[in-house]
Design an enzyme around this catalytic site. Structure first.
Site, PDB file in Angstrom:
ATOM      1  N   ASP A  10       0.896  -1.163   0.000  1.00 57.66           N
ATOM      2  CA  ASP A  10       0.000   0.000   0.000  1.00 57.66           C
ATOM      3  C   ASP A  10       0.926   1.202   0.000  1.00 57.66           C
ATOM      4  O   ASP A  10       1.639   1.433   0.972  1.00 57.66           O
ATOM      5  CB  ASP A  10      -0.865  -0.040   1.263  1.00 57.66           C
ATOM      6  CG  ASP A  10      -1.761   1.188   1.416  1.00 57.66           C
ATOM      7  OD1 ASP A  10      -1.503   2.211   0.744  1.00 57.66           O
ATOM      8  OD2 ASP A  10      -2.708   1.117   2.222  1.00 57.66           O
ATOM      9  N   TYR A  89      -3.713   9.284   0.394  1.00 57.32           N
ATOM     10  CA  TYR A  89      -3.789   9.036   1.823  1.00 57.32           C
ATOM     11  C   TYR A  89      -2.820   7.929   2.257  1.00 57.32           C
ATOM     12  O   TYR A  89      -2.801   6.844   1.700  1.00 57.32           O
ATOM     13  CB  TYR A  89      -5.218   8.685   2.268  1.00 57.32           C
ATOM     14  CG  TYR A  89      -5.266   8.884   3.761  1.00 57.32           C
ATOM     15  CD1 TYR A  89      -5.259  10.175   4.292  1.00 57.32           C
ATOM     16  CD2 TYR A  89      -5.172   7.809   4.618  1.00 57.32           C
ATOM     17  CE1 TYR A  89      -5.185  10.381   5.652  1.00 57.32           C
ATOM     18  CE2 TYR A  89      -5.107   8.003   5.974  1.00 57.32           C
ATOM     19  CZ  TYR A  89      -5.108   9.298   6.479  1.00 57.32           C
ATOM     20  OH  TYR A  89      -5.015   9.496   7.834  1.00 57.32           O
ATOM     21  N   LYS A 131      -7.944  -4.896   3.559  1.00 55.38           N
ATOM     22  CA  LYS A 131      -8.548  -4.760   4.893  1.00 55.38           C
ATOM     23  C   LYS A 131      -8.550  -6.067   5.673  1.00 55.38           C
ATOM     24  O   LYS A 131      -9.498  -6.385   6.390  1.00 55.38           O
ATOM     25  CB  LYS A 131      -9.989  -4.207   4.805  1.00 55.38           C
ATOM     26  CG  LYS A 131     -10.118  -2.932   3.995  1.00 55.38           C
ATOM     27  CD  LYS A 131      -9.328  -1.760   4.553  1.00 55.38           C
ATOM     28  CE  LYS A 131      -9.455  -0.534   3.676  1.00 55.38           C
ATOM     29  NZ  LYS A 131      -8.300  -0.345   2.760  1.00 55.38           N
ATOM     30  N   TYR A 227       0.301   0.484  14.933  1.00 58.17           N
ATOM     31  CA  TYR A 227      -0.619   0.401  13.795  1.00 58.17           C
ATOM     32  C   TYR A 227      -0.117   1.213  12.609  1.00 58.17           C
ATOM     33  O   TYR A 227       0.196   2.391  12.757  1.00 58.17           O
ATOM     34  CB  TYR A 227      -1.998   0.928  14.206  1.00 58.17           C
ATOM     35  CG  TYR A 227      -2.953   1.083  13.049  1.00 58.17           C
ATOM     36  CD1 TYR A 227      -3.555  -0.042  12.484  1.00 58.17           C
ATOM     37  CD2 TYR A 227      -3.242   2.328  12.518  1.00 58.17           C
ATOM     38  CE1 TYR A 227      -4.422   0.090  11.424  1.00 58.17           C
ATOM     39  CE2 TYR A 227      -4.115   2.466  11.454  1.00 58.17           C
ATOM     40  CZ  TYR A 227      -4.698   1.336  10.914  1.00 58.17           C
ATOM     41  OH  TYR A 227      -5.560   1.478   9.860  1.00 58.17           O
ATOM     42  N   LYS A 230      -3.307  -2.131   7.425  1.00 53.68           N
ATOM     43  CA  LYS A 230      -3.411  -3.579   7.517  1.00 53.68           C
ATOM     44  C   LYS A 230      -2.512  -4.249   6.480  1.00 53.68           C
ATOM     45  O   LYS A 230      -2.097  -3.636   5.506  1.00 53.68           O
ATOM     46  CB  LYS A 230      -4.878  -3.986   7.343  1.00 53.68           C
ATOM     47  CG  LYS A 230      -5.262  -5.160   8.204  1.00 53.68           C
ATOM     48  CD  LYS A 230      -4.869  -5.020   9.649  1.00 53.68           C
ATOM     49  CE  LYS A 230      -5.041  -6.323  10.401  1.00 53.68           C
ATOM     50  NZ  LYS A 230      -4.442  -6.271  11.728  1.00 53.68           N
ATOM     51  N   ASP A 232      -3.011  -6.800   4.331  1.00 55.39           N
ATOM     52  CA  ASP A 232      -3.610  -6.964   3.006  1.00 55.39           C
ATOM     53  C   ASP A 232      -2.816  -7.954   2.150  1.00 55.39           C
ATOM     54  O   ASP A 232      -2.136  -7.572   1.188  1.00 55.39           O
ATOM     55  CB  ASP A 232      -3.778  -5.592   2.341  1.00 55.39           C
ATOM     56  CG  ASP A 232      -4.634  -4.680   3.216  1.00 55.39           C
ATOM     57  OD1 ASP A 232      -5.415  -5.203   4.036  1.00 55.39           O
ATOM     58  OD2 ASP A 232      -4.503  -3.464   3.104  1.00 55.39           O
ATOM     59  N   TYR A 346      -5.223  -0.216  17.098  1.00 52.55           N
ATOM     60  CA  TYR A 346      -5.405   1.216  17.143  1.00 52.55           C
ATOM     61  C   TYR A 346      -6.181   1.444  18.415  1.00 52.55           C
ATOM     62  O   TYR A 346      -7.335   1.072  18.490  1.00 52.55           O
ATOM     63  CB  TYR A 346      -6.321   1.516  15.954  1.00 52.55           C
ATOM     64  CG  TYR A 346      -6.331   2.877  15.361  1.00 52.55           C
ATOM     65  CD1 TYR A 346      -6.952   3.929  16.002  1.00 52.55           C
ATOM     66  CD2 TYR A 346      -5.763   3.077  14.102  1.00 52.55           C
ATOM     67  CE1 TYR A 346      -6.989   5.166  15.400  1.00 52.55           C
ATOM     68  CE2 TYR A 346      -5.813   4.318  13.505  1.00 52.55           C
ATOM     69  CZ  TYR A 346      -6.427   5.365  14.154  1.00 52.55           C
ATOM     70  OH  TYR A 346      -6.488   6.578  13.544  1.00 52.55           O
TER      71      TYR A 346
HETATM   72  P1  13P Z   1      -5.303  -0.266   4.692  1.00 53.30           P
HETATM   73  O1  13P Z   1      -4.471  -1.233   5.473  1.00 53.30           O
HETATM   74  O2  13P Z   1      -5.935  -0.877   3.505  1.00 53.30           O
HETATM   75  O3  13P Z   1      -4.513   0.956   4.383  1.00 53.30           O
HETATM   76  O4  13P Z   1      -6.522   0.156   5.592  1.00 53.30           O
HETATM   77  C1  13P Z   1      -6.307   0.842   6.746  1.00 53.30           C
HETATM   78  C2  13P Z   1      -7.561   0.855   7.542  1.00 53.30           C
HETATM   79  O5  13P Z   1      -7.609   0.198   8.548  1.00 53.30           O
HETATM   80  C3  13P Z   1      -8.671   1.648   7.063  1.00 53.30           C
HETATM   81  O6  13P Z   1      -9.725   1.694   7.971  1.00 53.30           O
HETATM   82 MG    MG Z   2      -5.072  -1.823   1.982  1.00 50.37          MG
HETATM   83 MG    MG Z   3      -4.127   2.302   3.116  1.00 54.38          MG
END
Ligand code: 13P
Ligand code: MG
Ligand code: MG
Ligand code: 13P
Length: 364
Positions: A10, A89, A131, A227, A230, A232, A346
């Site tokens: 990511d 982001y 996620k 944190y 995720k 993924d 988190y």
């Molecule tokens: P990502 O790991 O896909 O960036 O998602 C982060 C997240 O927890 C969004 O709520």
């Molecule tokens: Mg992701």
């Molecule tokens: Mg992300």
């Protein structure tokens, strides 16, 4: 021998954590096209699942190869620069270290790789998730390679009848163990039912020890100590001819099982199988998604992809996932929608405890 490498990161979400900006995909395609021209790669395919960028590559250099790892790493760095420019982001989210020395281990990006002799026909399935965490593959992998109610071939195909072995990694204590199935099935389940800690890394066919499935096992929070989004994960599964049929590999995903990783990496939600177009999680940043691209390999060339979950036969799983999402969401900040304290990515719990530490009185 051909090596199939799926390396992902990511490097910035568009918008929020929901999707990937097209310019990011363009950079990756351009660099991999150059690498193909230079003879580093045989072939490649670039895609995304939600806000995660996947580089699917074939080559002759074996797994954990420095040149391939460096190629992927440099692409992630360049994409992260673009992500910063666009203020996407979490730009550079999975680039956890700058001390890269040719190996992706502990750096942040996830990777699944298999090295094998290409068969007369070589169907491969690449699963990509958003996620969630790598333990999400435990349940489907068990069902594909050890459950005869899922995989008819375990009973009726003489080449599979001996079963498979599962290499399980303990990502907390950094140990690995191999279980033989069917005879050690209950022992295997005792571990992989705890998917935050015990993760299936490889599946091998027992009769010849051929690697038939590989997953990425990177746990970002364990690397970063906090944190950072995720994991993924991705997974490669080879199919047919002495292995589970493509349909047997896809079948477990008709059940949208609960996985960890929804909203802020801190909630359980249903694992929804979906097409590339729908691998775009928005509701409460989810629910967690899995997409699957199928390829036929031909002398290392990636013939495809076919978008495997773009099939109305998975509509019911999606519908069920939406019902489960409604049900889970109604728990709000309560477990088991919220993860247990040891799994929470988190949390303000420490601050809350600190703020009220003087108000706590002994019982009695
Ligand atoms: P990502 O790991 O896909 O960036 O998602 C982060 C997240 O927890 C969004 O709520
Ligand atoms: Mg992701
Ligand atoms: Mg992300
Ligand atoms: P075909 O007869 O189409 O090759 O299919 C065999 C099979 O494996 C179906 O699951």
């Amino acid at each position: 021998m051909v090596t199939l490498s799926v390396i992902k990161a990511d490097i910035g979400g568009f918008v929020g954590h929901s999707n990937t900006h097209p310019e990011i995909l363009e950079i990756a395609k351009k660099r991999l096209e150059e690498a193909k021209g230079n003879g580093i790669l045989i072939d490649y395919y670039v895609t995304r699942c939600g806000d995660d960028l996947q580089l699917i590559m074939t080559h002759n250099k074996g797994i954990e190869n420095k040149e391939i790892n460096t190629l992927a790493w440099n692409i992630f760095l360049e994409c992260a620069e673009k992500a910063k420019e666009l203020k996407l982001y979490g730009a550079g989210q999975d680039i956890l270290s700058t001390a890269f020395s040719g190996n992706l281990k502990g750096m942040g990006p996830g990777y699944a790789e298999i090295d094998f002799e290409e068969r007369k026909s070589e169907p491969v399935l690449i699963f990509m998730a958003d996620k969630t965490e790598p333990g999400a593959w435990n349940l489907p992998l068990f069902r594909i390679f050890a459950d005869p109610f899922n995989t008819a071939g375990l009973v009726i195909d003489p080449e599979m009848h001996d079963g498979f072995t599962f290499e399980v990694h303990d990502v907390i204590e950094h140990k690995k163990v191999i279980f033989r199935c069917p005879e050690e099935m209950y022992d295997l389940l005792a571990l992989i039912g705890q998917p935050g800690r015990y993760i299936i890394k490889y599946v091998r066919r027992k009769s010849d020890n051929e690697i038939v499935a590989a997953t990425s096992t990177t746990r970002l929070s364990l690397i970063a100590g906090k944190y950072v989004g995720k994991d993924d994960p991705v997974m490669i599964v080879r199919a047919q001819k002495g292995l589970p049929a493509v349909g047997e590999v896809l079948e477990p995903f008709a059940f949208p099982h609960l996985v960890a990783g929804w909203m802020r990496g801190s909630h359980q939600g249903p694992f929804m199988p979906c097409s590339y177009e729908d691998a775009h999680p928005t509701r409460f940043d989810g629910p967690p998604r899995v997409m699957c691209f199928g390829f036929q390999l031909s002398n290392g060339k990636l013939i495809g992809p076919i978008d495997m979950f773009k099939d109305p036969a998975f509509d019911r799983a999606r519908e069920q996932a939406n019902l489960i999402a409604d049900y889970m969401r109604r728990h709000g900040p309560f477990q088991p929608h919220l993860l247990g304290a040891d799994e929470l990515e988190y949390t303000t719990l420490k601050e809350v405890m600190n703020k009220f530490k003087d108000r706590f009185q002994p019982l009695e």
